[in-house]
Design a protein around this motif. Structure first.
Motif, PDB file in Angstrom:
ATOM      1  N   UNK A  63       0.838  -1.210   0.000  1.00 21.62           N
ATOM      2  CA  UNK A  63       0.000   0.000   0.000  1.00 21.62           C
ATOM      3  C   UNK A  63       0.871   1.257   0.000  1.00 21.62           C
ATOM      4  N   UNK A  64       1.968   1.207   0.722  1.00 18.75           N
ATOM      5  CA  UNK A  64       2.909   2.330   0.763  1.00 18.75           C
ATOM      6  C   UNK A  64       3.452   2.643  -0.638  1.00 18.75           C
ATOM      7  N   UNK A  65       3.752   1.619  -1.422  1.00 20.87           N
ATOM      8  CA  UNK A  65       4.237   1.809  -2.788  1.00 20.87           C
ATOM      9  C   UNK A  65       3.167   2.462  -3.653  1.00 20.87           C
ATOM     10  N   UNK A  66       1.930   2.010  -3.503  1.00 21.26           N
ATOM     11  CA  UNK A  66       0.820   2.596  -4.258  1.00 21.26           C
ATOM     12  C   UNK A  66       0.682   4.085  -3.938  1.00 21.26           C
ATOM     13  N   UNK A  67       0.762   4.421  -2.662  1.00 20.90           N
ATOM     14  CA  UNK A  67       0.638   5.822  -2.262  1.00 20.90           C
ATOM     15  C   UNK A  67       1.814   6.657  -2.745  1.00 20.90           C
ATOM     16  N   UNK A  68       3.011   6.093  -2.698  1.00 21.49           N
ATOM     17  CA  UNK A  68       4.186   6.813  -3.195  1.00 21.49           C
ATOM     18  C   UNK A  68       4.046   7.104  -4.691  1.00 21.49           C
ATOM     19  N   UNK A  69       3.629   6.099  -5.451  1.00 19.45           N
ATOM     20  CA  UNK A  69       3.451   6.285  -6.895  1.00 19.45           C
ATOM     21  C   UNK A  69       2.351   7.300  -7.176  1.00 19.45           C
ATOM     22  N   UNK A  70       1.238   7.200  -6.467  1.00 18.17           N
ATOM     23  CA  UNK A  70       0.129   8.150  -6.662  1.00 18.17           C
ATOM     24  C   UNK A  70       0.547   9.562  -6.286  1.00 18.17           C
ATOM     25  N   UNK A  71       1.302   9.699  -5.213  1.00 16.25           N
ATOM     26  CA  UNK A  71       1.770  11.027  -4.794  1.00 16.25           C
ATOM     27  C   UNK A  71       2.697  11.634  -5.845  1.00 16.25           C
ATOM     28  N   UNK A  72       3.589  10.824  -6.388  1.00 12.90           N
ATOM     29  CA  UNK A  72       4.474  11.320  -7.448  1.00 12.90           C
ATOM     30  C   UNK A  72       3.667  11.758  -8.669  1.00 12.90           C
ATOM     31  N   UNK A  73       2.720  10.916  -9.094  1.00 15.24           N
ATOM     32  CA  UNK A  73       1.896  11.258 -10.257  1.00 15.24           C
ATOM     33  C   UNK A  73       1.097  12.526 -10.009  1.00 15.24           C
ATOM     34  N   UNK A  74       0.605  12.677  -8.795  1.00 16.22           N
ATOM     35  CA  UNK A  74      -0.143  13.885  -8.463  1.00 16.22           C
ATOM     36  C   UNK A  74       0.753  15.119  -8.545  1.00 16.22           C
ATOM     37  N   UNK A  75       1.929  15.010  -7.972  1.00 15.26           N
ATOM     38  CA  UNK A  75       2.866  16.140  -7.966  1.00 15.26           C
ATOM     39  C   UNK A  75       3.335  16.481  -9.386  1.00 15.26           C
ATOM     40  N   UNK A  76       3.600  15.467 -10.177  1.00 14.14           N
ATOM     41  CA  UNK A  76       4.160  15.656 -11.521  1.00 14.14           C
ATOM     42  C   UNK A  76       3.122  16.069 -12.554  1.00 14.14           C
ATOM     43  N   UNK A  77       1.919  15.474 -12.494  1.00 15.70           N
ATOM     44  CA  UNK A  77       0.948  15.650 -13.572  1.00 15.70           C
ATOM     45  C   UNK A  77      -0.394  16.229 -13.140  1.00 15.70           C
ATOM     46  N   UNK A  78      -1.012  15.634 -12.132  1.00 16.75           N
ATOM     47  CA  UNK A  78      -2.407  15.969 -11.846  1.00 16.75           C
ATOM     48  C   UNK A  78      -2.577  17.225 -11.022  1.00 16.75           C
ATOM     49  N   UNK A  79      -1.777  17.397 -10.010  1.00 12.30           N
ATOM     50  CA  UNK A  79      -1.784  18.578  -9.160  1.00 12.30           C
ATOM     51  C   UNK A  79      -3.119  18.805  -8.448  1.00 12.30           C
ATOM     52  N   UNK A  80      -3.699  17.708  -7.933  1.00 13.36           N
ATOM     53  CA  UNK A  80      -4.889  17.841  -7.108  1.00 13.36           C
ATOM     54  C   UNK A  80      -4.480  18.532  -5.814  1.00 13.36           C
TER      55      UNK A  80
END
Length: 103
Positions: A84-101
């Motif tokens: 789960x930690x890996x999923x959150x790390x990947x999602x956080x990176x994607x958010x920071x890099x692309x989505x910016x929620x």
């Protein structure tokens, strides 16, 4: 009426929890996971360097909670065996890099 209030509060709580989790995430670890596992799959499906999936006009991820759910679905469907930690790390990176929620 009580049911509606409960549903609204539950939704707010879930979104707040997702954003709080991003605050604790390891962006560097998330970036490494995305580059190792996601980019090649997305590039073969969408062309280019694979980032088009995140930046295309029509995308199904519209919130931080939906982003976490999508990363989790990819992890499950591709049998990546991420924690789960890996999923959150990947999602956080994607958010920071692309989505910016909003956090």
């Amino acid at each position: 009426m009580h049911k509606l209030i409960f549903l609204i509060c539950s939704s707010i709580s879930f979104y707040a929890e997702a954003n709080d989790l991003f605050a604790q995430a390891d962006f560097t670890a998330g970036k490494a996971l995305v580059e190792q596992h996601c980019i090649s799959c997305h590039a073969s499906s969408y062309g280019g360097n694979g980032s088009e999936i995140y930046t295309r006009a029509f995308h199904k991820v519209e919130s931080s909670a939906a982003l976490i759910a999508q990363v989790r679905a990819c992890n499950t469907n591709l049998d990546l065996k991420w924690f789960e930690e890996d999923e959150l790390n990947a999602a956080a990176y994607l958010n920071k890099q692309y989505y910016k929620f909003e956090q």
